[in-house]
Design a protein around this motif. Structure first.
Motif, PDB file in Angstrom:
ATOM      1  N   GLU A  31       0.835  -1.208   0.000  1.00  0.00           N
ATOM      2  CA  GLU A  31       0.000   0.000   0.000  1.00  0.00           C
ATOM      3  C   GLU A  31       0.866   1.252   0.000  1.00  0.00           C
ATOM      4  O   GLU A  31       0.595   2.204  -0.738  1.00  0.00           O
ATOM      5  CB  GLU A  31      -0.914   0.000   1.219  1.00  0.00           C
ATOM      6  CG  GLU A  31      -1.728   1.270   1.345  1.00  0.00           C
ATOM      7  CD  GLU A  31      -2.544   1.331   2.628  1.00  0.00           C
ATOM      8  OE1 GLU A  31      -2.896   2.455   3.038  1.00  0.00           O
ATOM      9  OE2 GLU A  31      -2.844   0.280   3.217  1.00  0.00           O
ATOM     10  N   ALA A  32       1.927   1.252   0.800  1.00  0.00           N
ATOM     11  CA  ALA A  32       2.821   2.415   0.844  1.00  0.00           C
ATOM     12  C   ALA A  32       3.483   2.635  -0.518  1.00  0.00           C
ATOM     13  O   ALA A  32       3.593   3.775  -0.986  1.00  0.00           O
ATOM     14  CB  ALA A  32       3.875   2.231   1.931  1.00  0.00           C
ATOM     15  N   ALA A  33       3.897   1.548  -1.175  1.00  0.00           N
ATOM     16  CA  ALA A  33       4.534   1.669  -2.488  1.00  0.00           C
ATOM     17  C   ALA A  33       3.542   2.148  -3.545  1.00  0.00           C
ATOM     18  O   ALA A  33       3.881   2.978  -4.401  1.00  0.00           O
ATOM     19  CB  ALA A  33       5.147   0.330  -2.895  1.00  0.00           C
ATOM     20  N   VAL A  34       2.303   1.655  -3.487  1.00  0.00           N
ATOM     21  CA  VAL A  34       1.274   2.090  -4.426  1.00  0.00           C
ATOM     22  C   VAL A  34       0.975   3.571  -4.221  1.00  0.00           C
ATOM     23  O   VAL A  34       0.935   4.354  -5.175  1.00  0.00           O
ATOM     24  CB  VAL A  34      -0.014   1.247  -4.274  1.00  0.00           C
ATOM     25  CG1 VAL A  34      -1.164   1.855  -5.065  1.00  0.00           C
ATOM     26  CG2 VAL A  34       0.232  -0.193  -4.716  1.00  0.00           C
ATOM     27  N   ARG A  35       0.771   3.966  -2.973  1.00  0.00           N
ATOM     28  CA  ARG A  35       0.462   5.374  -2.668  1.00  0.00           C
ATOM     29  C   ARG A  35       1.573   6.312  -3.137  1.00  0.00           C
ATOM     30  O   ARG A  35       1.317   7.435  -3.547  1.00  0.00           O
ATOM     31  CB  ARG A  35       0.230   5.571  -1.176  1.00  0.00           C
ATOM     32  CG  ARG A  35      -1.105   5.092  -0.703  1.00  0.00           C
ATOM     33  CD  ARG A  35      -1.235   5.302   0.815  1.00  0.00           C
ATOM     34  NE  ARG A  35      -2.520   4.879   1.265  1.00  0.00           N
ATOM     35  CZ  ARG A  35      -3.559   5.694   1.441  1.00  0.00           C
ATOM     36  NH1 ARG A  35      -3.421   6.983   1.217  1.00  0.00           N
ATOM     37  NH2 ARG A  35      -4.705   5.228   1.842  1.00  0.00           N
ATOM     38  N   ALA A  36       2.821   5.841  -3.064  1.00  0.00           N
ATOM     39  CA  ALA A  36       3.962   6.671  -3.475  1.00  0.00           C
ATOM     40  C   ALA A  36       4.193   6.634  -4.982  1.00  0.00           C
ATOM     41  O   ALA A  36       5.110   7.302  -5.477  1.00  0.00           O
ATOM     42  CB  ALA A  36       5.216   6.201  -2.741  1.00  0.00           C
ATOM     43  N   GLY A  37       3.386   5.873  -5.711  1.00  0.00           N
ATOM     44  CA  GLY A  37       3.532   5.809  -7.157  1.00  0.00           C
ATOM     45  C   GLY A  37       4.751   5.018  -7.608  1.00  0.00           C
ATOM     46  O   GLY A  37       5.270   5.245  -8.703  1.00  0.00           O
ATOM     47  N   LEU A  38       5.202   4.070  -6.798  1.00  0.00           N
ATOM     48  CA  LEU A  38       6.417   3.321  -7.098  1.00  0.00           C
ATOM     49  C   LEU A  38       6.175   2.013  -7.850  1.00  0.00           C
ATOM     50  O   LEU A  38       7.104   1.441  -8.407  1.00  0.00           O
ATOM     51  CB  LEU A  38       7.177   3.024  -5.802  1.00  0.00           C
ATOM     52  CG  LEU A  38       7.673   4.248  -5.039  1.00  0.00           C
ATOM     53  CD1 LEU A  38       8.254   3.836  -3.688  1.00  0.00           C
ATOM     54  CD2 LEU A  38       8.697   5.003  -5.865  1.00  0.00           C
TER      55      LEU A  38
END
Length: 187
Positions: A130-137
Motif C-alpha cells: 500500500e505504501a509503495a502504491v500510494r507513493a507511485g512506485l
C-alpha cells in the motif's frame, strides 16, 4: 531504473487474507504454482512487510526437505533462499535467509532501490505494498483472483489518495478458476 512489481493472490471480493489472517482459500493448482515460480525466477530482489515475511520465512527455508515436496516446490524453496530479500519492520530484531532488515522509512528505501542497478523487484504484504502504491512506485500489478468470497479480512487495496491508471497486458485462467490479470502502470 528497476521495475517494481506487486503480485498477490486475492479473493473475488478483494481480500489477500480472510479474517484471522486465513489464507487457506489460496492453495494454488500445480499450473498456478508453476506460473508463480516462473515469475519469481525473474525477480532480483524481494521486498516484504512483517506479516508476509513471517509467513514466508516460517515455511520456505525447509520446504524443499518436506517428504511431499514436488519438484516445483523444491525449486521455489531454493530460489526463495537464493534471492536477496529486504524486510521492512520496526517490530522485529533480525532476519536471516539472505535478507536484510530496514526499520526506517520504507518509501525512501524502495525509492533508493528502484533508482539503483539490478533486475526487477517484487513487493508483497498489504501494508508495505500500500505504501509503495500510494507513493507511485509500483510499475506492474500481477493479481491472481481466486473464485471465493470470504466477506472480510485484509483488503488487497485500501483507499488510495488518487487514481492509478493501468494498462491490461495479460489475462490467464488457471485450473480451479483462478484468473491472472496483469497490468502496467500508465506513466
Amino acid at each position: 531504473m528497476r521495475k517494481l512489481i506487486f503480485g498477490m493472490n486475492a479473493t473475488l471480493d478483494g481480500y489477500i487474507a480472510a479474517t484471522g489472517d486465513d489464507i487457506g482459500w489460496s492453495v494454488p493448482s500445480d499450473e498456478l504454482f508453476q506460473w508463480w515460480l516462473d515469475q519469481e525466477l525473474g525477480i532480483d530482489t524481494m521486498l516484504y512487510g512483517r506479516k508476509l515475511w513471517a509467513a514466508m520465512s516460517s515455511y520456505w527455508p525447509t520446504a524443499d526437505q518436506q517428504p511431499d515436496a514436488t519438484a516445483a516446490r523444491r525449486e521455489f524453496a531454493r530460489n526463495w533462499l537464493d534471492t536477496p530479500k529486504v524486510v521492512f519492520s520496526s517490530t522485529i530484531d533480525g532476519v536471516g535467509w539472505n535478507a536484510r532488515l530496514v526499520t526506517g522509512d520504507a518509501v525512501a528505501e524502495i525509492t533508493r532501490l528502484k533508482a539503483g542497478d539490478g533486475g526487477p523487484m517484487r513487493v508483497g504484504g498489504a501494508t508495505l505494498a500500500e505504501a509503495a502504491v500510494r507513493a507511485g512506485l509500483v510499475d506492474e500489478y500481477e493479481i491472481v483472483t481466486h473464485p471465493v468470497l470470504v466477506g472480510g479480512g485484509t483488503p488487497l487495496f485500501t483507499a488510495l489518495d488518487s487514481w492509478v491508471n493501468l494498462n491490461l497486458v495479460e489475462t490467464r485462467t488457471f485450473p480451479g478458476g483462478a484468473v491472472l490479470t496483469r497490468y502496467e502502470t500508465k506513466r
